[in-house]
Motif scaffolding. Structure first.
Motif, PDB file in Angstrom:
ATOM      1  N   TYR A 257      -2.683   3.672   8.150  1.00  0.00           N
ATOM      2  CA  TYR A 257      -1.807   2.771   7.391  1.00  0.00           C
ATOM      3  C   TYR A 257      -0.481   3.454   7.067  1.00  0.00           C
ATOM      4  CZ  TYR A 257       0.117   0.277   3.380  1.00  0.00           C
ATOM      5  OH  TYR A 257       0.963  -0.364   2.520  1.00  0.00           O
TER       6      TYR A 257
ATOM      7  N   TRP B 280     -12.708  -2.642   7.240  1.00  0.00           N
ATOM      8  CA  TRP B 280     -11.659  -1.765   7.801  1.00  0.00           C
ATOM      9  C   TRP B 280     -12.198  -0.353   8.041  1.00  0.00           C
ATOM     10  CZ3 TRP B 280      -6.242  -1.154   5.049  1.00  0.00           C
ATOM     11  CH2 TRP B 280      -5.333  -0.596   5.945  1.00  0.00           C
TER      12      TRP B 280
ATOM     13  N   ALA C 219      -9.185  -3.765  11.134  1.00  0.00           N
ATOM     14  CA  ALA C 219      -8.014  -3.734  10.250  1.00  0.00           C
ATOM     15  C   ALA C 219      -7.558  -5.152   9.921  1.00  0.00           C
ATOM     16  CB  ALA C 219      -6.876  -2.963  10.898  1.00  0.00           C
TER      17      ALA C 219
ATOM     18  N   GLN D 122      -3.560  -5.265   4.282  1.00  0.00           N
ATOM     19  CA  GLN D 122      -3.559  -3.796   4.260  1.00  0.00           C
ATOM     20  C   GLN D 122      -2.799  -3.284   3.037  1.00  0.00           C
ATOM     21  OE1 GLN D 122      -2.427  -1.806   7.918  1.00  0.00           O
ATOM     22  NE2 GLN D 122      -3.351  -3.394   9.199  1.00  0.00           N
TER      23      GLN D 122
END
Length: 336
Positions: free
Chosen positions: A124, A305, A311, A317
């Motif tokens: 991320y 995730w 994801a 996110q």
């Protein structure tokens, strides 16, 4: 160990990365630059209130009984906080540290799981980064959302933020009322500057501690609103107790923090931002906006995730990482 064999660690906890202090209340006079800033003091008052709570039908529908009921004394002793008659401006100060966010939990009893978790957060940080989160935190500092009810009753509010990074002192000033509470779409240059500082703190590129001060013009002698204490003692003598620090009115750090992380407008059918919470809980509305049945709560998104490599989209996110930055206990030990 393959990722499919992973299970959520039974003990898993994160420390918060935005470390916010209590808010401290003071006062001054906007019309006299020589006026000293003095603390807002909590005062106790006793009042005779009216009976206004909802009555049983047997009483409400009987004029005689209702007259008898409202003649009863509703005596109350409460705390209150107001500006002095010679002051019109509420001054609130607090500080906030922005600590590096790497995804490494404070406590985790499964090293395979921790490895997968840290790798997920790294993906991320390498991909989306924390700039979006930082911009939203900065907006909420600048718009003085953290003043809560005091913001609503203010004629105007100036927010000043000072920060010393890498030996360089930075000063930013905001007209809080001109910055929206409802979206994060139009950040000013100064909001972007503040966001950049916060981003540097979260990525560990600088030690960041923000010193925040607001000047809210409330009116001479007007009531102001510090935090209210939760009174668990049923034998209490006061019906309302306000929070004070060393004799000064104050606001709980948790309440300031809640306002700063009110950045979640990614929940289903969102109409306004809510605080980052695992279930999207808004206690004042008695509603959880992220229901597990919709698979949009933190635990559903987070487990899919980390454990399955699924994801979510970019906005979710941001939400998941926002919860980790908030901190908390997320292990599976309490799950049935």
């Amino acid at each position: 160990m393959s990722k499919l064999a992973l299970k959520t660690a039974s003990v898993l906890a994160f420390e918060r990365n935005l470390d916010i202090s209590d808010g401290f209340f003071a006062q001054t006079n906007s019309q006299d630059v020589n006026t000293k800033v003095t603390p807002v003091i909590i005062k106790e008052k006793s009042v005779r209130g009216t009976i206004s709570n909802r009555q049983k039908n047997a009483i409400a529908n009987d004029p005689t009984k209702l007259d008898a009921e409202i003649q009863k004394a509703n005596l109350q002793t409460v705390d209150s906080a107001s500006l002095d008659e010679s002051n019109d401006t509420l001054v609130v100060t607090w500080s906030g540290k922005v600590l590096p966010f790497t995804g490494k939990p404070n406590v985790c009893n499964d090293q395979d799981y921790q490895q997968a978790l840290v790798a997920t957060v790294k993906s991320y940080l390498d991909g989306e980064g924390v700039s979006e989160l930082a911009r939203r935190y900065a907006t909420n500092i600048a718009n003085a959302r953290w003043l809560w009810r005091n913001r609503v009753g203010a004629q105007s509010i100036k927010v000043e933020v000072s920060c010393d990074t890498d030996g360089k002192q930075q000063q930013l000033s905001f007209d809080a009322k001109s910055i929206s509470l409802h979206n994060f779409n139009e950040p000013s240059n100064d909001v972007n500057k503040l966001a950049s500082i916060i981003e540097r703190g979260l990525t560990g590129n600088a030690f960041v501690i923000l010193y925040v001060k607001s000047f809210a013009i409330m009116g001479y002698g007007q009531e102001v609103y510090p935090s209210q204490e939760l009174v668990l003692d049923t034998g209490k003598t006061k019906s309302k107790i306000l929070y004070e620090v060393n004799g000064k009115a104050g606001m709980h750090s948790q309440k300031v923090s809640n306002a700063i992380r009110t950045i979640d407008d990614w929940y289903p059918n969102a109409e306004f931002p809510i605080a980052i919470e695992p279930y999207g809980a808004v206690t004042t509305m008695g509603t959880a906006f992220r229901q597990p049945k919709d698979k949009m709560d933190f635990y559903s998104l987070f487990d899919n995730w980390v454990l399955k490599g699924e994801a979510p989209d970019a906005s979710q996110q941001h939400y998941v990482m926002g919860v980790l930055i908030r901190g908390g206990v997320f292990g599976a030990s309490g799950k049935e």
